[in-house]
Write a protein that holds these residues in place. Structure first.
Motif, short mmCIF file in Angstrom:
data_model
loop_
_atom_site.label_atom_id
_atom_site.label_comp_id
_atom_site.label_asym_id
_atom_site.label_seq_id
_atom_site.Cartn_x
_atom_site.Cartn_y
_atom_site.Cartn_z
N GLY A 1 0.80 -1.22 0.00
CA GLY A 1 0.00 0.00 0.00
C GLY A 1 0.84 1.27 0.00
O GLY A 1 0.34 2.35 -0.31
N LEU A 2 2.11 1.16 0.35
CA LEU A 2 2.99 2.33 0.34
C LEU A 2 3.66 2.42 -1.02
O LEU A 2 4.69 1.82 -1.27
N SER A 3 3.05 3.18 -1.91
CA SER A 3 3.61 3.33 -3.25
C SER A 3 3.61 4.81 -3.63
O SER A 3 3.04 5.64 -2.93
N GLY A 4 4.24 5.10 -4.71
CA GLY A 4 4.35 6.49 -5.14
C GLY A 4 5.40 7.23 -4.33
O GLY A 4 6.05 6.68 -3.44
N TYR A 5 5.59 8.49 -4.63
CA TYR A 5 6.64 9.29 -4.01
C TYR A 5 6.48 9.37 -2.50
O TYR A 5 7.40 9.06 -1.74
N ARG A 6 5.31 9.75 -2.02
CA ARG A 6 5.09 9.88 -0.58
C ARG A 6 5.22 8.53 0.12
O ARG A 6 5.81 8.41 1.19
N GLY A 7 4.66 7.50 -0.50
CA GLY A 7 4.74 6.16 0.07
C GLY A 7 6.18 5.68 0.17
O GLY A 7 6.56 5.03 1.14
N MET B 1 10.83 4.19 3.36
CA MET B 1 12.25 4.34 3.70
C MET B 1 12.42 4.72 5.17
O MET B 1 13.30 4.20 5.86
N ALA B 2 11.57 5.61 5.66
CA ALA B 2 11.63 5.99 7.07
C ALA B 2 11.30 4.80 7.96
O ALA B 2 11.95 4.58 9.00
N TYR C 1 12.97 0.45 11.74
CA TYR C 1 13.10 -0.95 12.14
C TYR C 1 14.57 -1.35 12.27
O TYR C 1 14.94 -2.04 13.22
N ALA C 2 15.40 -0.90 11.32
CA ALA C 2 16.82 -1.22 11.38
C ALA C 2 17.46 -0.67 12.65
O ALA C 2 18.21 -1.36 13.33
N ALA C 3 17.13 0.57 12.98
CA ALA C 3 17.76 1.24 14.13
C ALA C 3 17.17 0.81 15.47
O ALA C 3 17.90 0.67 16.45
N VAL C 4 15.86 0.59 15.52
CA VAL C 4 15.19 0.35 16.81
C VAL C 4 14.99 -1.14 17.08
O VAL C 4 15.30 -1.63 18.17
#
Length: 152
Positions: A106-112, A117-118, A123-126
């Motif tokens: 569901g996360l697609s397009g520029y905003r998605g 990425m955030a 998840y990688a950091a926390v």
């Protein structure tokens, strides 16, 4: 100003485009010692494939209907309702995850893509798994065009 330590997570991030690519990573990246979190399990099909390779798997989805359906179809697996953006609830789970699989179509397009990425970086950091595998054509396309500058 960004804190340079936030980008030092050692988590490997693998971007895949399709369900076939996403699932093809499992035998190559998941082993019997892994505890795997799947975010966005929907029907639980990939969760079932993960379970064949890992010590333990938890399939999650934001939709109670998806979790109910996956649980009925695969009663031997563990499924729970979880919002991917509620990282606190992931940290409250009793398991520590060595791998995270994310199918957030569901996360697609520029905003998605920015949100994805955030989320992956969070998840990688926390959560701190050694690997995050993401099914996102937009992320794979972006990653293929990135070249780290060697700097000094």
């Amino acid at each position: 100003m960004a804190n340079e330590k936030q980008f030092r997570a050692r988590t490997r991030i693998v971007a895949t485009r399709s369900v076939a690519e996403y699932r093809a990573t499992i035998p190559a990246l998941v082993d019997r010692d892994d505890v795997v979190l799947e975010v966005g399990c929907e029907w639980g099909t990939t969760t079932q494939v993960l379970a064949r390779h890992a010590r333990q798997v938890l399939g999650t989805d934001i939709s109670p209907r998806c979790v109910e359906r996956a649980t009925k179809m695969r009663p031997d697996l563990d499924f729970r309702v979880l919002d991917a953006f509620d990282v606190r609830s992931v940290l409250d789970l009793p398991q520590q995850f060595s791998k995270v699989y994310m199918d957030l179509s569901g996360l697609s397009g520029y905003r998605g893509l920015l949100d994805l990425m955030a989320l992956v970086n969070t998840y990688a950091a926390v959560v701190g798994p050694d690997t995050v595998v993401v099914k996102s054509g937009a992320l794979k396309h972006f990653a293929q065009r990135c070249t780290p500058w060697p700097g000094r």
